[in-house]
Scaffold this motif. Structure first.
Motif, mmCIF file in Angstrom:
data_model
loop_
_atom_site.group_PDB
_atom_site.id
_atom_site.type_symbol
_atom_site.label_atom_id
_atom_site.label_comp_id
_atom_site.label_asym_id
_atom_site.label_seq_id
_atom_site.Cartn_x
_atom_site.Cartn_y
_atom_site.Cartn_z
ATOM 1 N N ALA A 70 0.830 -1.208 0.000
ATOM 2 C CA ALA A 70 0.000 0.000 0.000
ATOM 3 C C ALA A 70 0.864 1.257 0.000
ATOM 4 C CB ALA A 70 -0.930 -0.005 1.206
ATOM 5 N N VAL A 71 1.854 1.291 0.873
ATOM 6 C CA VAL A 71 2.745 2.465 0.936
ATOM 7 C C VAL A 71 3.470 2.627 -0.388
ATOM 8 C CG1 VAL A 71 4.830 3.396 2.014
ATOM 9 C CG2 VAL A 71 3.025 2.436 3.442
ATOM 10 N N GLY A 72 4.057 1.549 -0.883
ATOM 11 C CA GLY A 72 4.801 1.625 -2.138
ATOM 12 C C GLY A 72 3.935 1.994 -3.320
ATOM 13 N N THR A 73 2.714 1.467 -3.357
ATOM 14 C CA THR A 73 1.817 1.767 -4.465
ATOM 15 C C THR A 73 1.377 3.224 -4.447
ATOM 16 O OG1 THR A 73 1.077 -0.522 -4.543
ATOM 17 C CG2 THR A 73 -0.349 1.106 -5.579
ATOM 18 N N VAL A 74 1.094 3.755 -3.267
ATOM 19 C CA VAL A 74 0.727 5.175 -3.186
ATOM 20 C C VAL A 74 1.910 6.040 -3.606
ATOM 21 C CG1 VAL A 74 0.090 7.056 -1.622
ATOM 22 C CG2 VAL A 74 -1.090 4.874 -1.480
ATOM 23 N N LEU A 75 3.108 5.700 -3.134
ATOM 24 C CA LEU A 75 4.292 6.476 -3.527
ATOM 25 C C LEU A 75 4.555 6.357 -5.026
ATOM 26 C CD1 LEU A 75 6.679 5.792 -0.511
ATOM 27 C CD2 LEU A 75 5.337 7.852 -0.992
#
Length: 108
Positions: A70-75
């Protein structure tokens, strides 16, 4: 070693969601190359997640895997796909990172 498998699995989750975004944006043979990347990245991610869950609790492993994804995809969305980076999005990304670190800290 299980935590390394889990982190790399989460990074491959970011890769497959990024490929999914590129599939949506492209056409023709380029779309099929991105789709191939999606399938390969998803397969590697799942394989590594399975390896990680052999030594880690499934609840912890899944939460960390989805959190990294989730963090990586948002970034990736912000940096690659030019999605907005509002203060609230960044705030909640920070809380997700804190939760991932917390789960690592309390896992046996």
């Amino acid at each position: 070693m299980s935590w390394i498998y889990l982190i790399v699995a989460g990074l491959f989750e970011v890769a497959f969601t990024s490929c999914m975004g590129k599939v949506k944006e492209t056409t023709g043979s380029e779309m099929y190359w991105w789709f191939t990347g999606f399938i390969i990245s998803m397969s590697i991610s799942m394989f590594l997640l399975i390896k990680a869950t052999q030594a880690l609790p499934i609840g912890t492993a899944y939460a960390v895997w989805t959190g990294i994804g989730a963090v990586g995809t948002v970034l990736a969305g912000i940096l690659i796909f030019k999605e907005p980076s509002t203060i609230w999005r960044l705030f909640f990304i920070a809380t997700l990172i804190g939760s991932i670190i917390g789960l690592k800290a309390v896992s046996h």
